[in-house]
Design a protein around this motif. Structure first.
Motif, PDB file in Angstrom:
ATOM      1  N   LEU A  13      -2.099  -4.431 -11.724  1.00 42.03           N
ATOM      2  CA  LEU A  13      -2.076  -4.159 -10.277  1.00 42.03           C
ATOM      3  C   LEU A  13      -0.796  -4.640  -9.726  1.00 42.03           C
ATOM      4  N   TYR A  36      -0.853   9.798  -9.773  1.00 36.54           N
ATOM      5  CA  TYR A  36      -2.584   9.370  -9.911  1.00 36.54           C
ATOM      6  C   TYR A  36      -2.765   8.885 -11.407  1.00 36.54           C
ATOM      7  N   LEU A  59      -9.301   0.621  -3.651  1.00 36.63           N
ATOM      8  CA  LEU A  59      -7.954   0.589  -4.295  1.00 36.63           C
ATOM      9  C   LEU A  59      -7.693   1.880  -5.066  1.00 36.63           C
ATOM     10  N   ALA A  60      -8.553   2.306  -5.539  1.00 42.49           N
ATOM     11  CA  ALA A  60      -8.403   3.439  -6.553  1.00 42.49           C
ATOM     12  C   ALA A  60      -8.111   4.747  -5.745  1.00 42.49           C
ATOM     13  N   GLY A  83      -6.043   4.850  -2.951  1.00 42.13           N
ATOM     14  CA  GLY A  83      -4.702   4.463  -2.626  1.00 42.13           C
ATOM     15  C   GLY A  83      -4.583   3.252  -1.484  1.00 42.13           C
ATOM     16  N   GLN A  96       0.919  -1.274  -0.066  1.00 41.57           N
ATOM     17  CA  GLN A  96       0.127   0.034   0.024  1.00 41.57           C
ATOM     18  C   GLN A  96       0.935   1.046   0.115  1.00 41.57           C
ATOM     19  N   PRO A 120      -8.691   8.581  -8.602  1.00 41.05           N
ATOM     20  CA  PRO A 120      -7.463   8.977  -8.510  1.00 41.05           C
ATOM     21  C   PRO A 120      -7.275  10.236  -8.879  1.00 41.05           C
ATOM     22  N   TRP A 138       2.184   1.723  -3.385  1.00 38.93           N
ATOM     23  CA  TRP A 138       0.840   2.303  -4.335  1.00 38.93           C
ATOM     24  C   TRP A 138       0.609   3.601  -4.051  1.00 38.93           C
ATOM     25  N   TRP A 139       0.348   4.051  -2.753  1.00 31.71           N
ATOM     26  CA  TRP A 139       0.156   5.228  -2.636  1.00 31.71           C
ATOM     27  C   TRP A 139       1.373   6.542  -3.264  1.00 31.71           C
ATOM     28  N   GLU A 159      -0.835   6.865 -12.885  1.00 37.62           N
ATOM     29  CA  GLU A 159      -0.293   5.457 -12.981  1.00 37.62           C
ATOM     30  C   GLU A 159      -1.565   4.618 -12.310  1.00 37.62           C
ATOM     31  N   ARG A 160      -2.113   5.070 -11.037  1.00 42.89           N
ATOM     32  CA  ARG A 160      -3.118   4.291 -10.479  1.00 42.89           C
ATOM     33  C   ARG A 160      -4.375   4.455 -11.247  1.00 42.89           C
TER      34      ARG A 160
END
Length: 484
Positions: free
Chosen positions: A198, A66, A167-168, A170, A58, A120, A61-62, A68-69
């Motif tokens: 992912l 935005y 997920l979106a 973050g 996580q 995001p 990911w964060w 990339e997410r």
């Protein structure tokens, strides 16, 4: 190869990769009992491992942009569209959904991914008023690792409506799908996001029993629990989350009232009753559980509903002409049969149906139900219409508001002003004038009052509240001089 080919998940679950499980669980086709495969069955120790891995993933990911997410979700949408037919077939076989319902649910899931893709790049907070020379910000930050516990009835959508926005925004996610529908609600989501690129370790899918849910609630690395299921289990989860100071969202049961006012069109009213009661064999939290019909049109509406029920086709949902598929298992059929028999013993009249045959339960209509009959307040979760007459709007409102639940209500009327007047007194989270009770448009904040939830909402504008937390930050050019 199919997105859900058995060799991918045979004796496995998903903890960032397809891991071999110590125990397994047979996957069966509800209508026929045929075995479709054997999946991995998670244990509490697997929850501990996944939560640890998810916490690390996580943070990475964060840290991504935005863009990339958002790209992951764009990819996921295309994967789901490309494999739509495969997903629908699994929903039909594993959850007993009729073709129409499975197709609709898959479309809802794809739309949930589309809505999540926007998150995001959405506004991440606010600039607040403060003194000159100082900047005051309220920022939205992810919670961390979100635990999602999803049910069997709308298995794909009720899982992905939480997984995707979490997920979106973050977060990482550990999903515990109902073991009876773990392929079409859990593994399909794992596969969609795996093929979408992912990052590894961000999503975990752990089918298992109550002990796995308990481990999610107790794990210190899980920041939040999003649960959809029965009120009984919801109370247990809420209590556990309270002990560990987790944020918790409970979307629970309902005994939803559909009010047919004296000015309603008979045919439209009957159509709405049939859809609201019998869609997915009544296995929906929003199912129309109490049909309150004005006494002046009660007999006509009852007769038309019985006629419609007699025309419904029950059978294997792989047949596209079938209207009533199986209940999730034989135990549930026996439970529904017991509720119906108890209602008849307490004075209800059986108009049609009432019998179980394996996993199938005949579409059923009960009349002469009084408010002291047990079935008046019980959530049936089966294809049973409970018809009750009322004399005045005040009586209808009182009957609708009786009981602990407060999820959904519908009103059928030819006079919208009349419907709005009645509606303002109904204590529910979801309210529909000139529609039945089974409605969800993804963008609406979904949830109920009383025993139907804990006041939280999921969907649309509520998702940001559900899956993020506030951080207040101030910025000044120089630290102030304080008097001591």
């Amino acid at each position: 190869m199919s997105i859900l080919a058995t060799e991918i998940w045979e004796n496995r679950f998903f903890n960032g990769q397809w891991a071999v499980a110590e125990k397994n669980y047979a996957v069966t086709e509800v209508a026929t009992g045929d075995q479709l495969g054997v999946m991995g069955y998670a244990q509490p120790s697997d929850v501990e491992y996944s939560a640890q891995q998810a916490k690390v993933a996580q943070e990475k990911w964060w840290a991504l942009s935005y863009q990339e997410r958002a790209q992951i979700f764009e990819n996921a949408i295309q994967v789901a569209i490309d494999h739509k037919a495969d997903i629908i077939e699994w929903l039909i076989k594993e959850s007993g959904s009729i073709v129409m319902k499975a197709s609709f649910e898959t479309d809802l899931a794809i739309q949930a991914l589309k809505n999540a893709m926007i998150l995001p790049s959405s506004v991440q907070g606010s600039v607040l008023p403060t003194q000159n020379g100082k900047l005051s910000l309220a920022k939205r930050l992810p919670l961390g690792v979100v635990g999602v516990i999803s049910p069997f009835n709308f298995p794909l959508y009720l899982a992905i409506r939480a997984v995707a926005p979490a997920l979106a925004l973050g977060n990482a996610v550990v999903l515990k799908p109902d073991e009876r529908t773990a392929v079409c609600s859990g593994f399909v989501i794992a596969r969609i996001f795996e093929l979408a690129g992912l990052p590894k370790g961000l999503l975990h899918v752990l089918p298992g029993g109550a002990e796995v849910g308990e481990a999610l609630v107790n794990d210190p690395n899980i920041a939040s629990i999003q649960f959809t299921g029965s009120t009984e289990v919801g109370r247990i989860i809420g209590a556990g989350a309270g002990r560990t100071l987790k944020k918790v969202s409970l979307e629970l049961g309902g005994k939803n009232s559909l009010l047919i006012l004296d000015d309603a069109d008979i045919e439209l009213a009957s159509q709405n009753i049939a859809w609201g009661v019998f869609l997915h064999s009544g296995q929906i939290c929003m199912t129309s559980g109490k049909i309150l019909i004005h006494q002046s049109i009660f007999e006509k509406v009852k007769q038309r509903v019985v006629e419609k029920v007699q025309q419904l086709k029950m059978g294997n949902p792989m047949d596209p002409s079938v209207n009533i598929g199986p209940l999730i298992n034989q135990r549930q059929c026996q439970r529904v049969e017991g509720l119906v028999q108890s209602a008849i013993t307490a004075g209800a009249k059986l108009e049609v149906g009432g019998k179980a045959n394996g996993v199938f339960f005949e579409p059923t209509v009960l009349s002469q139900v009084t408010q002291d009959n047990p079935i008046f307040e019980q959530e049936i979760f089966g294809p049973v219409a409970v018809l009750m007459p009322f004399a005045t709007d005040e009586e209808a409102i009182a009957l609708a508001n009786m009981g602990d639940y407060g999820l959904s209500a519908g009103i059928i009327t030819s006079n919208v002003s009349h419907g709005m007047q009645v509606a303002q007194s109904l204590k529910v989270g979801l309210l529909h004038i000139n529609d039945q009770t089974v409605n969800d448009e993804i963008l609406n904040p979904f949830g109920g009052f009383g025993a139907s939830g804990n006041g939280t909402r999921i969907g649309g504008p509520a998702n940001v509240d559900e899956f993020t937390q506030w951080q207040w930050m101030t910025i000044q050019a120089q630290a102030p001089n304080y008097p001591f």
